[in-house]
Write a protein that holds these residues in place. Structure first.
Motif, PDB file in Angstrom:
ATOM      1  N   VAL A 188      56.972  35.896  19.107  1.00 26.30           N
ATOM      2  CA  VAL A 188      56.577  34.924  20.034  1.00 26.30           C
ATOM      3  C   VAL A 188      54.937  35.635  20.877  1.00 26.30           C
ATOM      4  O   VAL A 188      54.075  35.241  20.328  1.00 26.30           O
ATOM      5  N   ASP A 189      55.395  36.748  20.903  1.00 27.61           N
ATOM      6  CA  ASP A 189      54.145  37.583  22.127  1.00 27.61           C
ATOM      7  C   ASP A 189      52.114  37.580  20.576  1.00 27.61           C
ATOM      8  O   ASP A 189      51.566  37.755  20.854  1.00 27.61           O
ATOM      9  N   GLU A 190      53.123  37.828  19.377  1.00 22.31           N
ATOM     10  CA  GLU A 190      52.677  37.453  18.315  1.00 22.31           C
ATOM     11  C   GLU A 190      51.607  36.249  18.290  1.00 22.31           C
ATOM     12  O   GLU A 190      50.196  36.072  17.778  1.00 22.31           O
ATOM     13  N   MET A 191      52.852  35.369  18.357  1.00 19.61           N
ATOM     14  CA  MET A 191      51.747  34.131  18.233  1.00 19.61           C
ATOM     15  C   MET A 191      51.227  34.087  19.058  1.00 19.61           C
ATOM     16  O   MET A 191      50.001  33.205  18.976  1.00 19.61           O
ATOM     17  N   ALA A 192      51.693  34.525  20.671  1.00 16.66           N
ATOM     18  CA  ALA A 192      50.864  33.410  21.677  1.00 16.66           C
ATOM     19  C   ALA A 192      49.720  34.286  21.357  1.00 16.66           C
ATOM     20  O   ALA A 192      47.969  33.649  22.149  1.00 16.66           O
ATOM     21  N   GLY A 193      49.152  35.762  21.248  1.00 16.54           N
ATOM     22  CA  GLY A 193      48.163  36.203  20.742  1.00 16.54           C
ATOM     23  C   GLY A 193      47.152  35.494  19.516  1.00 16.54           C
ATOM     24  O   GLY A 193      45.608  35.225  20.180  1.00 16.54           O
ATOM     25  N   MET A 194      47.641  35.268  18.953  1.00 20.07           N
ATOM     26  CA  MET A 194      46.965  34.737  17.387  1.00 20.07           C
ATOM     27  C   MET A 194      45.868  33.783  17.610  1.00 20.07           C
ATOM     28  O   MET A 194      45.734  33.289  17.787  1.00 20.07           O
ATOM     29  N   LEU A 195      47.247  31.774  19.001  1.00 21.95           N
ATOM     30  CA  LEU A 195      47.315  31.253  19.319  1.00 21.95           C
ATOM     31  C   LEU A 195      45.696  31.608  20.072  1.00 21.95           C
ATOM     32  O   LEU A 195      44.743  30.698  20.074  1.00 21.95           O
ATOM     33  N   GLU A 196      45.531  32.191  21.341  1.00 20.87           N
ATOM     34  CA  GLU A 196      44.268  32.618  21.786  1.00 20.87           C
ATOM     35  C   GLU A 196      43.143  32.865  21.210  1.00 20.87           C
ATOM     36  O   GLU A 196      42.077  32.556  21.564  1.00 20.87           O
ATOM     37  N   ALA A 197      43.329  33.523  20.414  1.00 15.95           N
ATOM     38  CA  ALA A 197      41.995  33.917  19.983  1.00 15.95           C
ATOM     39  C   ALA A 197      41.606  32.953  18.417  1.00 15.95           C
ATOM     40  O   ALA A 197      40.476  32.810  18.696  1.00 15.95           O
ATOM     41  N   TYR A 198      42.208  32.171  18.137  1.00 19.34           N
ATOM     42  CA  TYR A 198      42.027  30.692  17.053  1.00 19.34           C
ATOM     43  C   TYR A 198      41.008  30.090  18.554  1.00 19.34           C
ATOM     44  O   TYR A 198      40.042  29.571  17.760  1.00 19.34           O
ATOM     45  N   LEU A 199      42.470  29.798  19.777  1.00 15.44           N
ATOM     46  CA  LEU A 199      41.212  28.560  20.497  1.00 15.44           C
ATOM     47  C   LEU A 199      40.290  29.419  20.765  1.00 15.44           C
ATOM     48  O   LEU A 199      39.353  28.961  21.634  1.00 15.44           O
ATOM     49  N   SER A 200      40.350  30.240  21.013  1.00 13.95           N
ATOM     50  CA  SER A 200      38.700  31.569  21.734  1.00 13.95           C
ATOM     51  C   SER A 200      37.564  30.930  20.851  1.00 13.95           C
ATOM     52  O   SER A 200      36.338  30.915  21.318  1.00 13.95           O
ATOM     53  N   PHE A 201      37.564  31.114  19.355  1.00 14.94           N
ATOM     54  CA  PHE A 201      37.251  30.980  18.567  1.00 14.94           C
ATOM     55  C   PHE A 201      36.226  29.475  18.456  1.00 14.94           C
ATOM     56  O   PHE A 201      34.916  29.200  18.329  1.00 14.94           O
ATOM     57  N   ALA A 202      37.216  28.416  18.182  1.00 19.79           N
ATOM     58  CA  ALA A 202      37.339  27.064  18.321  1.00 19.79           C
ATOM     59  C   ALA A 202      36.450  27.075  19.763  1.00 19.79           C
ATOM     60  O   ALA A 202      35.431  26.088  20.008  1.00 19.79           O
ATOM     61  N   ARG A 203      36.082  27.144  20.892  1.00 20.08           N
ATOM     62  CA  ARG A 203      35.908  26.578  21.988  1.00 20.08           C
ATOM     63  C   ARG A 203      35.123  27.129  22.424  1.00 20.08           C
ATOM     64  O   ARG A 203      34.087  26.453  22.793  1.00 20.08           O
ATOM     65  N   GLY A 204      34.226  28.965  21.974  1.00 23.23           N
ATOM     66  CA  GLY A 204      33.256  29.046  22.133  1.00 23.23           C
ATOM     67  C   GLY A 204      32.629  29.501  23.607  1.00 23.23           C
ATOM     68  O   GLY A 204      34.066  29.679  24.321  1.00 23.23           O
ATOM     69  N   ASP A 205      31.239  28.831  23.532  1.00 20.83           N
ATOM     70  CA  ASP A 205      30.935  29.408  25.464  1.00 20.83           C
ATOM     71  C   ASP A 205      30.292  27.865  26.042  1.00 20.83           C
ATOM     72  O   ASP A 205      29.610  28.249  26.727  1.00 20.83           O
ATOM     73  N   SER A 206      31.116  26.884  25.638  1.00 22.29           N
ATOM     74  CA  SER A 206      31.614  26.119  25.754  1.00 22.29           C
ATOM     75  C   SER A 206      31.584  25.623  27.708  1.00 22.29           C
ATOM     76  O   SER A 206      32.306  25.780  27.915  1.00 22.29           O
ATOM     77  N   GLY A 207      30.405  25.237  28.539  1.00 19.83           N
ATOM     78  CA  GLY A 207      30.876  25.158  29.381  1.00 19.83           C
ATOM     79  C   GLY A 207      30.235  26.054  30.969  1.00 19.83           C
ATOM     80  O   GLY A 207      30.075  25.495  31.676  1.00 19.83           O
ATOM     81  N   GLU A 208      30.303  26.940  30.238  1.00 18.72           N
ATOM     82  CA  GLU A 208      29.370  27.964  30.624  1.00 18.72           C
ATOM     83  C   GLU A 208      27.797  27.872  31.353  1.00 18.72           C
ATOM     84  O   GLU A 208      27.204  27.385  29.875  1.00 18.72           O
ATOM     85  N   ILE A 209      27.396  27.897  32.073  1.00 19.04           N
ATOM     86  CA  ILE A 209      25.924  27.630  32.478  1.00 19.04           C
ATOM     87  C   ILE A 209      24.944  29.366  32.117  1.00 19.04           C
ATOM     88  O   ILE A 209      26.026  30.412  33.135  1.00 19.04           O
ATOM     89  N   ALA A 210      23.912  29.652  31.462  1.00 18.98           N
ATOM     90  CA  ALA A 210      23.140  30.747  31.904  1.00 18.98           C
ATOM     91  C   ALA A 210      22.604  31.050  32.981  1.00 18.98           C
ATOM     92  O   ALA A 210      22.392  30.017  33.560  1.00 18.98           O
ATOM     93  N   GLN A 211      22.841  32.165  33.665  1.00 19.41           N
ATOM     94  CA  GLN A 211      22.013  32.618  34.942  1.00 19.41           C
ATOM     95  C   GLN A 211      21.999  34.384  34.363  1.00 19.41           C
ATOM     96  O   GLN A 211      21.991  35.031  33.758  1.00 19.41           O
TER      97      GLN A 211
END
Length: 462
Positions: A298-321
């Motif tokens: 279950v912990d491995e599945m949670a880590g894989m899920l976070e990695a997949y979502l992070s890759f798909a989400r990218g850096d959207s929403g953050e403002i350059a500063q």
């Protein structure tokens, strides 16, 4: 081979040579041409104007200035020739009083007579003196006697001396009578009006080029993940159409990113809810070897899920500063040493760079963690100049074969011996890092490290 075939072959070879010469001349000409639109537009205005002014000046000098000067010089020499005829025809005027009076009152010439030997030695001819050339030619043609002229002085008079049989005839004539003196005024007026028109054209051109430059800056900022808040369509109709098309494209891209982010947020919420249920159920079951294995899964599945979502989400929403990159790299070094790795940091140049701080730090962190996982020593080097920020991560590990260095950036790629094979099995570390670098308008390249392992270089425009 027939005569027709031979002729066609010759024509084909000649056309190929002409095409090669044309291509060579075109490439050579491109090397001299400016690359900017503003400079090229200035050339489009200046070159025709200079050519036109050159042609007009040449035609005026050749057809008007030279012709008028020759006619004026011929008229003055004709008057002098007439005075010489009077001098020889009427010897009864011993002191030449009547001749001097007629010359001054009727012809506007001042005449006197000098002793026969009073003839100066010929001096050097002035360079490009139209008056000197015209007068010399007319005197030689109409009078055919030894002469001496002075047209160089700053005075408004021209001095002419003619060798006669028993005297030297000295004549002073107004320079304006033998020379078209208004030509300089014409040239000055031509150059002055051209300069004024050119200045006005440059001012209008700057106003027309400015919206194009703003459109290019807005597109570049969007490519770097930054906003251009004050941008709006301006300028000519075509430039406004291009700017409006850019804004519509930007809106579609942002809408697509927002929709993907919202979808991923929903998927993440649902999957995390299920994983949380699994964890609660496992906690209620109690401790056993089977339960411990399920918890690990279950912990491995949670880590894989976070990695997949992070890759798909990218850096959207953050403002350059503005971000202190030296400080950020130092934090990464501390994190690496806290996990038991040896790391060093060096930064050159101004450390403040406009980036999306969390995303860019994650990009470098992925490279550092990937290097630390397979090497004993990691070296982080940052360098910032007027155009780019470059961060290199070197290690002394086994490296990656040259033919696989582009393959490891593919998302979800699993290679048996590749360095990017995460312990969790996601294989998204380098893919996420390159995606973040490209969202900043840069890229990541892999090469051999001086330390013997792999070098990962991140290069983004500042």
């Amino acid at each position: 081979m027939s005569t027709l075939d031979t002729g066609l072959t010759l024509i084909r070879n000649a056309s190929q040579r002409v095409s090669a010469v044309n291509g060579w001349m075109g490439n050579a000409f491109k090397g001299w041409m400016p690359t900017g639109l503003y400079a090229r537009a200035l050339l489009i205005m200046i070159v025709p104007m200079v050519m036109l002014q050159t042609v007009v000046a040449f035609v005026f000098m050749e057809r008007h200035w030279n012709t008028v000067t020759r006619h004026l010089s011929a008229a003055v020499v004709q008057d002098i020739a007439g005075l010489i005829d009077i001098y020889k025809t009427y010897p009864q005027d011993k002191d030449r009083t009547q001749l001097k009076r007629i010359a001054q009152e009727r012809l506007g010439l001042v005449v006197d007579f000098l002793p026969p030997g009073d003839m100066p030695t010929p001096g050097p001819k002035p360079f490009f003196s139209l008056l000197d050339q015209s007068l010399s030619g007319q005197i030689s043609r109409q009078i055919s006697r030894p002469f001496w002229i002075d047209t160089v002085g700053k005075s408004n008079l021209v001095e002419i001396r003619i060798q006669l049989d028993d005297a030297v005839m000295r004549v002073f004539a107004q320079r304006s009578r033998a020379y078209a003196s208004n030509s300089e005024i014409f040239i000055f007026w031509m150059l002055g009006t051209s300069s004024i028109l050119l200045i006005v054209a440059v001012l209008f051109l700057r106003n027309q080029i400015r919206p194009i430059l703003r459109l290019a800056e807005a597109a570049e900022s969007f490519g770097k993940g930054r906003e251009a808040p004050n941008f709006r369509p301006r300028g000519a109709r075509e430039v406004r159409q291009a700017a409006q098309a850019f804004l519509e494209m930007k809106a579609r891209v942002e809408r697509s990113i927002d929709q993907r982010t919202a979808m991923l947020a929903g998927v993440s919420h649902d999957l995390r809810t299920i994983l949380t249920r699994f964890k609660l159920e496992l906690a209620l079951i109690g401790d056993s070897p089977e339960v411990d294995g399920m918890r690990k899964d279950v912990d491995e599945m949670a880590g894989m899920l976070e990695a997949y979502l992070s890759f798909a989400r990218g850096d959207s929403g953050e403002i350059a500063q503005p971000t202190d990159m030296a400080k950020a790299l130092e934090e990464l070094r501390s994190d690496a040493e806290r996990h038991g790795h040896t790391a060093t940091v060096t930064f050159h140049g101004l450390p403040v760079v406009t980036v999306k701080p969390a995303s860019f730090k994650r990009c470098i962190a992925n490279l550092v963690s990937n290097a630390a996982r397979h090497a004993n020593t990691v070296s982080i080097t940052g360098h910032r100049d007027h155009r780019y920020l470059t961060v290199t991560v070197d290690d002394d590990g086994p490296g990656i074969p040259a033919n696989m260095r582009e393959e490891v950036f593919k998302p979800f790629l699993r290679l048996d011996d590749a360095r990017n094979q995460d312990e969790g099995g996601t294989g998204l570390g380098l893919a996420i890092a390159r995606d973040i670098a490209r969202s900043h308008g840069g890229d990541i390249t892999l090469s051999d490290s001086p330390m013997g392992g792999l070098r990962a270089a991140v290069r983004v425009p500042v």
